[in-house]
Design a protein around this motif. Structure first.
Motif, PDB file in Angstrom:
ATOM      1  N   SER A 110       0.830  -1.208   0.000  1.00  0.00           N
ATOM      2  CA  SER A 110       0.000   0.000   0.000  1.00  0.00           C
ATOM      3  C   SER A 110       0.868   1.263   0.000  1.00  0.00           C
ATOM      4  N   SER A 129       1.139  -0.784 -13.671  1.00  0.00           N
ATOM      5  CA  SER A 129      -0.193  -0.290 -13.278  1.00  0.00           C
ATOM      6  C   SER A 129      -0.105   0.601 -12.042  1.00  0.00           C
ATOM      7  N   GLN A 147       1.702   4.406 -10.152  1.00  0.00           N
ATOM      8  CA  GLN A 147       1.497   5.865 -10.254  1.00  0.00           C
ATOM      9  C   GLN A 147       1.833   6.397 -11.632  1.00  0.00           C
ATOM     10  N   ARG A 178      -0.614   5.406 -14.343  1.00  0.00           N
ATOM     11  CA  ARG A 178      -1.849   6.189 -14.305  1.00  0.00           C
ATOM     12  C   ARG A 178      -1.660   7.594 -14.903  1.00  0.00           C
ATOM     13  N   ASP A 188      -3.456   9.113 -18.225  1.00  0.00           N
ATOM     14  CA  ASP A 188      -4.224  10.366 -18.217  1.00  0.00           C
ATOM     15  C   ASP A 188      -3.769  11.309 -19.334  1.00  0.00           C
ATOM     16  N   GLN A 226      -6.373  -5.126 -13.620  1.00  0.00           N
ATOM     17  CA  GLN A 226      -7.827  -5.030 -13.585  1.00  0.00           C
ATOM     18  C   GLN A 226      -8.270  -3.900 -12.649  1.00  0.00           C
ATOM     19  N   ARG A 227      -7.557  -3.780 -11.516  1.00  0.00           N
ATOM     20  CA  ARG A 227      -7.888  -2.699 -10.571  1.00  0.00           C
ATOM     21  C   ARG A 227      -7.631  -1.325 -11.207  1.00  0.00           C
ATOM     22  N   PHE A 228      -6.526  -1.241 -11.950  1.00  0.00           N
ATOM     23  CA  PHE A 228      -6.170  -0.007 -12.670  1.00  0.00           C
ATOM     24  C   PHE A 228      -7.309   0.371 -13.632  1.00  0.00           C
ATOM     25  N   ASN A 278     -10.427  -0.623 -13.593  1.00  0.00           N
ATOM     26  CA  ASN A 278     -11.710  -0.358 -12.914  1.00  0.00           C
ATOM     27  C   ASN A 278     -11.871   1.109 -12.510  1.00  0.00           C
ATOM     28  N   ASP A 279     -10.734   1.810 -12.323  1.00  0.00           N
ATOM     29  CA  ASP A 279     -10.784   3.224 -11.928  1.00  0.00           C
ATOM     30  C   ASP A 279     -11.003   4.157 -13.114  1.00  0.00           C
ATOM     31  N   LEU A 280     -11.027   3.616 -14.337  1.00  0.00           N
ATOM     32  CA  LEU A 280     -11.078   4.488 -15.518  1.00  0.00           C
ATOM     33  C   LEU A 280     -12.482   4.542 -16.097  1.00  0.00           C
ATOM     34  N   GLN A 281     -12.735   5.612 -16.843  1.00  0.00           N
ATOM     35  CA  GLN A 281     -14.051   5.772 -17.473  1.00  0.00           C
ATOM     36  C   GLN A 281     -14.126   4.989 -18.790  1.00  0.00           C
TER      37      GLN A 281
END
Ligand code: NAI
Ligand code: 2PC
Length: 369
Positions: free
Chosen positions: A86, A142, A144, A147, A151, A201-203, A205-208
């Motif tokens: 974490s 996947s 920082q 991401r 973006d 997959q978690r990465f 899931n946070d995207l539009q």
């Protein structure tokens, strides 16, 4: 007495630092840096203290930009974390100083600056080097950096526009063909790979927008036009044999002299750009350790006249991958962008990038107060 420094947390820095403002400043400062023609910009290679016991590093990244009146240092730690930890693996604080009087004017979070300026510089490299028709973006990693790269890349390169032709009637009295230039929008396809599929997959899931999760690096990169490598790998994960000719690779990880993300084949076949030659030759394992094979055929001139070679066996030497140019040298017009070739931009990170980012954040904050 100097005033107390402005303190800005990660949330504030993230809010104030926008790519639209940041990208032109990075382009300008990197172009100036690569001229090396004055003492206007001073940026030593990062000092790094290994924290071997804990698989970490402490880096200090000072920079002085005389014309812009920026005196700055970033202090950054980066760790090789266990998957799923974490804790962030890259953490940083940026200090701005008053260049004339020497006191600290601002202390701000450097995590957001590091994430955004690194991604923005990769995006600048992609603007210059990616194939003209780029439809597939692949992100390896996947975390920082993955991401922030997602973006800015999807913000800048989300759609490619092509022109379609339409025909139709224009008048009652006679028929005429006319052409309408209609922009057709194609969505950029994005693929992501991470060591553990659930992290990718978690990465996602946070995207539009829809992003494809891939099970292997090979599956992710085959056919990709732009590839971002943003992992903590210390051995090659991206192999040249999988890379589409003409693709652009923004290589962000492997920032230690004995770490790799890219294999020798890729380093040999690609035209290699870096952020700073000094940084790359001191810190990039992909450059320092890549064995480029040079083959010499030696001939005896007298024998050549009789069409016979004295030495028929080629002699091979291995040398480092060649750096073609700095990104700044392309930005300032000294070197070409060889867009038609497979290109690698090897990013290590520069103090001047942090410095212009921090100044921008402070200017915006001052504008609001
Ligand atoms: N070029 C630059 O200016 C900068 C480079 N970096 C580097 O970029 C890389 C990514 O940084 P962050 O996103 O902040 O880290 P992060 O910890 O948030 O993400 C790292 C990603 O790499 C993956 N990974 C870790 N070890 C791996 C291995 N052996 N093989 C394959 N994947 C592995 C993790 O699963 C995760 O997806 C790091 O190497 C970091 O040092 C970070 C900041 C600036
Ligand atoms: O530029 C930077 O901040 C870093 N590069 C490698 C790890 C941190």
């Amino acid at each position: 007495m100097s005033e107390s420094p402005v303190l800005l947390n990660k949330h504030e820095v993230e809010r104030l630092l926008t790519y639209d403002d940041l990208i032109p400043r990075l382009e300008s400062v990197m172009g100036k840096f690569s001229k090396r023609d004055s003492s206007e910009i001073i940026q030593p290679v990062r000092s790094v203290v290994p924290i071997q016991q804990h698989s970490g590093f402490l880096g200090v990244m000072p920079a002085y930009l005389a014309a812009e009146g920026i005196l700055c240092t970033k202090i950054v730690t980066f760790y090789q974390r266990a998957e799923g930890s974490s804790l962030p693996s890259t953490q940083a604080t940026v200090l701005l100083f008053h260049p004339e009087h020497g006191h600290v004017t601002a202390i701000m979070d450097g995590e957001a600056i590091t994430a955004k300026r690194t991604a923005a510089v990769s995006a600048i490299s992609a603007k210059l080097f990616k194939p003209a028709l780029s439809e597939v973006l692949c992100i390896l990693g996947s975390g920082q950096q993955a991401r922030s790269h997602y973006d800015v890349f999807t913000k800048l390169f989300k759609f490619k526009e092509v022109t379609s032709m339409k025909t139709g009637n224009t008048s009652k009295s006679f028929k005429m063909c006319f052409c309408v230039c209609d922009p057709v929008l194609y969505t950029l396809q994005v693929r992501v790979w991470s060591r553990r599929k659930e992290m990718a997959q978690r990465f996602v899931n946070d995207l539009q927008d829809p992003v494809t999760v891939c099970s292997s690096v090979k599956e992710a990169v085959i056919g990709a036009d732009v590839i971002v490598t943003a992992t903590g790998a210390s051995q090659p994960i991206l192999f040249g044999e999988w890379v589409k000719p003409g693709a652009h690779i923004a290589a962000v990880g492997a920032c230690r002299p004995d770490w790799r993300e890219l294999d020798d084949v890729l380093m040999r076949e690609a035209v290699v750009y870096v952020d700073s030659r000094e940084g790359a030759t001191a810190e990039s394992g992909d450059i320092i350790l890549s064995g480029v094979c040079i083959t010499f055929h030696q001939y005896n001139i007298a024998d050549l006249s009789h069409h016979r070679h004295t030495y028929s066996t080629p002699k091979s030497l291995f040398s480092q991958a060649e750096v073609f140019a700095e990104l700044g040298e392309v930005l300032n017009g000294s070197f070409p962008a060889r867009r038609e070739k497979t290109t690698v931009f090897k990013s290590l990170g520069m103090g001047i990038q942090d410095a212009v980012s921090a100044k921008l954040v402070l200017e915006k904050w001052n504008g609001e107060h």
